[in-house]
Design a protein around this motif. Structure first.
Motif, PDB file in Angstrom:
ATOM      1  N   GLU A   1       0.845  -1.203   0.000  1.00  0.00           N
ATOM      2  CA  GLU A   1       0.000   0.000   0.000  1.00  0.00           C
ATOM      3  C   GLU A   1       0.872   1.241   0.000  1.00  0.00           C
ATOM      4  O   GLU A   1       0.632   2.194  -0.730  1.00  0.00           O
ATOM      5  CB  GLU A   1      -0.901   0.001   1.246  1.00  0.00           C
TER       6      GLU A   1
ATOM      7  N   LEU B   1       3.993   1.540  -0.987  1.00  0.00           N
ATOM      8  CA  LEU B   1       4.724   1.717  -2.239  1.00  0.00           C
ATOM      9  C   LEU B   1       3.820   2.240  -3.342  1.00  0.00           C
ATOM     10  O   LEU B   1       4.171   3.180  -4.063  1.00  0.00           O
ATOM     11  CB  LEU B   1       5.332   0.386  -2.665  1.00  0.00           C
ATOM     12  N   VAL B   2       2.645   1.604  -3.460  1.00  0.00           N
ATOM     13  CA  VAL B   2       1.715   2.051  -4.501  1.00  0.00           C
ATOM     14  C   VAL B   2       1.354   3.509  -4.274  1.00  0.00           C
ATOM     15  O   VAL B   2       1.404   4.339  -5.179  1.00  0.00           O
ATOM     16  CB  VAL B   2       0.448   1.168  -4.513  1.00  0.00           C
TER      17      VAL B   2
ATOM     18  N   VAL C   1       4.287   5.786  -5.178  1.00  0.00           N
ATOM     19  CA  VAL C   1       4.511   5.926  -6.624  1.00  0.00           C
ATOM     20  C   VAL C   1       3.439   6.810  -7.255  1.00  0.00           C
ATOM     21  O   VAL C   1       3.732   7.706  -8.047  1.00  0.00           O
ATOM     22  CB  VAL C   1       4.545   4.533  -7.288  1.00  0.00           C
ATOM     23  N   VAL C   2       2.184   6.588  -6.857  1.00  0.00           N
ATOM     24  CA  VAL C   2       1.098   7.384  -7.435  1.00  0.00           C
ATOM     25  C   VAL C   2       1.283   8.859  -7.088  1.00  0.00           C
ATOM     26  O   VAL C   2       1.196   9.737  -7.955  1.00  0.00           O
ATOM     27  CB  VAL C   2      -0.271   6.872  -6.946  1.00  0.00           C
TER      28      VAL C   2
ATOM     29  N   ALA D   1       4.049  10.416  -6.139  1.00  0.00           N
ATOM     30  CA  ALA D   1       5.247  10.970  -6.775  1.00  0.00           C
ATOM     31  C   ALA D   1       4.943  11.345  -8.213  1.00  0.00           C
ATOM     32  O   ALA D   1       5.308  12.423  -8.690  1.00  0.00           O
ATOM     33  CB  ALA D   1       6.385   9.956  -6.726  1.00  0.00           C
ATOM     34  N   SER D   2       4.251  10.451  -8.895  1.00  0.00           N
ATOM     35  CA  SER D   2       3.950  10.721 -10.296  1.00  0.00           C
ATOM     36  C   SER D   2       3.028  11.925 -10.437  1.00  0.00           C
ATOM     37  O   SER D   2       3.213  12.773 -11.307  1.00  0.00           O
ATOM     38  CB  SER D   2       3.337   9.471 -10.903  1.00  0.00           C
TER      39      SER D   2
ATOM     40  N   VAL E   1       5.112  15.072  -9.714  1.00  0.00           N
ATOM     41  CA  VAL E   1       6.037  15.339 -10.811  1.00  0.00           C
ATOM     42  C   VAL E   1       5.297  15.902 -12.023  1.00  0.00           C
ATOM     43  O   VAL E   1       5.724  16.878 -12.640  1.00  0.00           O
ATOM     44  CB  VAL E   1       6.792  14.040 -11.174  1.00  0.00           C
ATOM     45  N   SER E   2       4.143  15.298 -12.338  1.00  0.00           N
ATOM     46  CA  SER E   2       3.406  15.764 -13.517  1.00  0.00           C
ATOM     47  C   SER E   2       2.929  17.199 -13.341  1.00  0.00           C
ATOM     48  O   SER E   2       3.107  18.034 -14.220  1.00  0.00           O
ATOM     49  CB  SER E   2       2.187  14.877 -13.783  1.00  0.00           C
TER      50      SER E   2
ATOM     51  N   THR F   1       4.656  20.260 -15.245  1.00  0.00           N
ATOM     52  CA  THR F   1       3.879  20.979 -16.248  1.00  0.00           C
ATOM     53  C   THR F   1       3.867  22.481 -15.946  1.00  0.00           C
ATOM     54  O   THR F   1       4.093  23.307 -16.831  1.00  0.00           O
ATOM     55  CB  THR F   1       2.446  20.443 -16.283  1.00  0.00           C
TER      56      THR F   1
ATOM     57  N   TRP G   1       5.969  24.166 -14.230  1.00  0.00           N
ATOM     58  CA  TRP G   1       7.298  24.749 -14.396  1.00  0.00           C
ATOM     59  C   TRP G   1       7.608  24.960 -15.879  1.00  0.00           C
ATOM     60  O   TRP G   1       8.087  26.004 -16.290  1.00  0.00           O
ATOM     61  CB  TRP G   1       8.318  23.821 -13.757  1.00  0.00           C
ATOM     62  N   LEU G   2       7.266  23.964 -16.674  1.00  0.00           N
ATOM     63  CA  LEU G   2       7.565  24.098 -18.096  1.00  0.00           C
ATOM     64  C   LEU G   2       6.709  25.180 -18.735  1.00  0.00           C
ATOM     65  O   LEU G   2       7.092  25.796 -19.713  1.00  0.00           O
ATOM     66  CB  LEU G   2       7.337  22.766 -18.812  1.00  0.00           C
TER      67      LEU G   2
END
Lengths: 263, 336, 245
Positions: free
Chosen positions: B6, B8-9, B12-13, B15-16, B19-20, B24, B26-27
């Motif tokens: 739980e 880890l999942v 990861v979710v 973090a992603s 990051v997205s 976005t 920032w870019l």
């Protein structure tokens, strides 16, 4: 029909057989999809398994996905700087790495890597369960196998593919960036300038739409071939190979489709 | 085991997602938690400007172009500018939309209207200059860009050839020749004006078409001028990295100018007055260069500027000779 | 079962098979490998649908049942697979508990107790936490049986429950069969090749041959059958079949 065994008719016959097989596969696929949608109602069956599948499909796939995209990022940066000579400014390396990672290579390469990893393992697992009658056993115990096996895998694919791909894209861009400033004679500000210059928020949406569709294809195709496995260990091998081949092809076709439809 | 999964999942979710979203934003050039000033621009058309392009003020990038939409009435386009920090535009500020470099990307530059008297900036009615607390500025898009980009290619090629040759040091001699080149250019302008005066007496009847063409010239010159202003700013601020880019832009602009000279004659005088001032600023740069101001050291390494100015002068000279020899060839056939 | 037909591609497996099983009896089905015994069994529980003919359980047409009807039916039927078909990603305890978890209002403790009870019924102890791959074939088979009886079904379908087991385990399973019938009144259909076992546990025996019912009768009737095909099978003497087909 003895009158229809002329050798010249053989090619026509094989075309007919291939067409029928395709139609049957589409029909079975549709049937499976409809069944899976119906099985969504059986929340109590599939919900407990979502987490495991999210782990299997998402977290456990991260290393290969990140590995692939990291090296892609590095190669992109090196090749971009090699290609862009003469009048083209250096910061275009950043543009090229960013655009290709986000729009194309991030989603597609990760999708292909996961087709090999996730699609094959789903097909092999379900195929083994099919030939050892475990799927029948599920039915006799009053479990809908679609709800128990297919729904959690497909749902986890839909949820986790975008997650994995987003991280893969990030790693790819960062790898390209690090390569540019360490191996190429280029400053960080230039790379970032190029990266930002042609960036469009829609690029990210586009990548995510692709990712979701790849998740559906890989898990759906893997489930389909696993579910329809016949013939023992050899059948499992065949199902696994087919799952990988078909989902690879579908990923590329979908990739072209989205590019044509959305760009 | 389950708990670890739980965790880890979930990790990861999350973090992603982080990051997205952060990536976005920032870019797209937006900061998180940074104050931002929004300014709107009304303009007749936006040219190639797109969301995400840079907003500049005195050559410094101060923000990004936001959404662009056509006004409900359909009479103008509204551009949202997202500026970093608190930014209060001057009362007579206007926005000039122009190419940032020759590679197709555009910028919106906040400038003072009086500096560009010949440009028809969008006239924002007084009652609409502040809407919902947002300043609304008039804007003007430099026309004639297809021509500019057409020469860009050629210029880029010349540039490549030139840069290859420029391993030589920037000597006093070259500095002097730059100054000389600029002097020559002023002389050239004077001559050009004389030629024009002579020619204009012959073709006084075609005022209307020519007036349109002249406007194009004026704006092209303004582009040239803004390029030079930029160069000026670069010298002053030490951002010599982009000198080369700017040099390219200047050349391109000048080519645009020379091209336009062939298309119109009437009212060229006033235009040339502004050309004069352009030359004046070139002179100023040269003086600065000679005085050793700015980043002269870096400039010495890149001697392109002097030689290219000469190259340009040569081209303009031959053009003038040609004008003198065959004046009719340079007046558009459609006019007559 | 009435006039059931089933074909896979061009291969007809069942060609008008009919059979009636009475409540509370144990019926053994014998026949050559590939004669369609397992296929027949799968029709009863709706794992396969017939091309023609119908299968009725408790007066209901299996093919016409919707999902919830089928679930209802399956709760009343336990199926013992030929190779046990235990879920190899789960422990034995979890395997046996699978069917129980589908029963509403059964809490974890009750499930736990029932799992132990069923495992000890098949003489399996301390295997709760073991995985199927860690156990012998006989133990796996018994675990499969434990899983089938866990929900307390009215009908039990056995697909070759004793094939490949040692004689002692065969006896244990046979005893269990009889016990299920006598103590719980379970109706059983057993597919078997083992005539000794069939004689021991059955009330009646039926023989399936080339997709049709060849013979059906009590143990005595079958034992004394005059049909050379039946004789060949029960006595294991292929020479009796010569000249038959």
């Amino acid at each position: 029909m003895p009158g229809l065994t002329h050798p010249a008719l053989a090619p026509i016959e094989s075309v007919g057989r291939a067409t029928l097989a395709l139609v049957r596969a589409i029909g079975q696929g549709g049937y499976l999809a409809a069944g899976a949608v119906r099985a969504l109602r059986s929340t109590d069956i599939w919900a407990p398994h979502i987490l495991t599948q999210m782990y299997q499909i998402g977290v456990a796939s991260l290393p290969i996905a990140l590995f692939v995209s990291m090296f892609t990022g590095i190669v992109l940066a090196l090749q971009a700087s090699y290609t862009l000579t003469g009048g083209v400014p250096e910061y275009f390396v950043g543009t090229l790495v960013g655009k290709t990672m986000i729009l194309e290579l991030g989603p597609v390469l990760t999708g292909l890597a996961l087709a090999g990893r996730v699609g094959a393992s789903i097909a092999a697992e379900l195929g083994t369960m099919r030939v050892t009658e475990q799927i029948d056993a599920l039915e006799t115990l009053a479990y809908d196998p679609l709800a128990y096996l297919v729904v959690p895998r497909v749902a986890a694919g839909l949820l986790m593919f975008p997650v994995v791909i987003a991280l893969a894209i990030t790693i790819g861009v960062v790898a390209g960036w690090v390569t540019s400033i360490s191996l190429l004679d280029m400053g960080s500000p230039q790379f970032v300038k190029g990266l930002k210059m042609f960036f469009d928020g829609f690029d990210v949406t586009f990548a995510m739409i692709k990712s979701v569709s790849f998740g559906l294809v890989v898990t759906g195709v893997g489930s389909f071939f696993g579910f329809h496995t016949v013939g023992g260990a050899e059948g499992v091998g065949r199902a696994t190979t087919r799952a990988v081949v078909v989902s690879t092809m579908l990923i590329l076709v979908l990739d072209a489709f989205w590019a044509a439809a959305l760009l | 085991m389950t708990r670890r999964r739980e965790l880890l999942v979930g990790f990861v979710v999350l973090a992603s997602a982080v990051v997205s979203v952060v990536g976005t934003l920032w870019l797209q050039g937006r900061g998180i938690g940074r104050t931002e000033t929004e300014v709107h621009v009304l303009v007749n058309d936006v040219g190639q400007l797109a969301q995400g392009n840079a907003v500049k003020f005195r050559g410094v990038s101060i923000g990004r172009v936001g959404p662009i939409e056509v006004e409900p009435a359909g009479d103008a386009v509204r551009i949202h500018l997202h500026l970093m920090g608190e930014f209060l535009p001057a009362p007579d500020a206007v926005v000039l939309l122009a190419p940032e470099s020759l590679f197709g990307d555009w910028q919106a530059e906040i400038v003072i209207r009086s500096r560009f008297p010949n440009m028809a900036f969008y006239d924002v009615p007084p009652n609409r200059r502040i809407q919902n607390g947002v300043r609304v500025l008039g804007g003007f898009t430099l026309p004639d860009l297809s021509r500019l980009t057409a020469v860009a290619d050629e210029v880029a090629q010349n540039l490549a050839v030139l840069t290859d040759r420029f391993d030589k040091a920037f000597s006093d001699e070259t500095a002097a020749s730059l100054a000389q080149a600029i002097d020559n250019m002023e002389e050239l302008t004077a001559t050009l004006r004389t030629v024009v005066e002579e020619e204009s007496s012959q073709i006084s009847g075609t005022a209307e078409q020519i007036r349109i063409a002249t406007e194009e010239i004026a704006s092209t010159l303004a582009a040239a001028r803004s390029s030079i202003d930029r160069l000026d700013a670069v010298l002053a601020s030490g951002r010599v990295d982009s000198i080369l880019d700017n040099a390219v832009a200047i050349t391109a602009d000048f080519r645009g100018v020379s091209g336009d000279v062939t298309s119109a004659i009437d009212r060229l005088e006033s235009t040339l007055t502004s050309a004069d001032s352009t030359m004046a600023s070139l002179s100023r740069i040269a003086a600065r260069v000679e005085a050793g101001e700015g980043s002269i050291g870096k400039l010495l390494v890149d001697s392109t500027l002097g030689l290219r100015a000469e190259d340009l002068l040569e081209q303009m000279s031959s053009l003038l000779d040609d004008i003198r020899a065959n004046p009719r060839k340079y007046v558009r056939l459609s006019i007559f | 079962m009435l006039d059931v037909h089933k074909a896979f591609g061009n291969k007809e497996i069942l060609k008008g098979f009919s059979l009636t099983v009475e409540d509370g009896e144990t019926l053994s089905v014998i026949g050559y490998s590939g004669s369609g015994k397992s296929v027949m069994l799968k029709h009863i529980i709706g794992l396969m649908q017939s091309d023609r003919g119908s299968v009725h359980v408790d007066g209901k047409d299996v093919a016409a049942l919707n999902r919830s009807g089928l679930t209802e039916l399956r709760r009343n039927v336990g199926y013992v697979f030929q190779f046990a078909a235990l879920f190899d990603s789960m422990t034995i305890g979890e395997n046996v508990a699978m069917g129980l978890r589908r029963i509403p209002d059964m809490d974890e403790e009750e499930i736990e107790a029932r799992v132990r009870e069923c495992l000890s019924l098949v003489d399996l102890h301390d295997v709760h936490e073991r995985y199927p791959s860690e156990m012998s074939g006989g133990m796996v088979k018994r675990a499969g049986l434990a899983r089938a009886i866990a929900t307390g079904p009215k009908y039990l379908l056995y697909d070759e429950p004793t094939t490949g087991l040692d004689p002692v385990t065969v006896k244990v399973i046979d005893r269990l069969n009889i016990r299920m019938k006598e103590e719980l009144g379970v109706t059983g259909i057993v597919i078997t090749h083992d005539m000794d076992s069939a004689y021991r546990i059955s009330d009646r025996i039926a023989m399936l041959y080339e997709g049709k019912m060849r013979a059906v009768g009590t143990v005595e009737e079958i034992r004394n059958s005059e049909d050379p095909l039946v004789r060949a099978f029960i006595e294991g003497r292929p020479e009796l079949m010569e000249g038959m087909s």
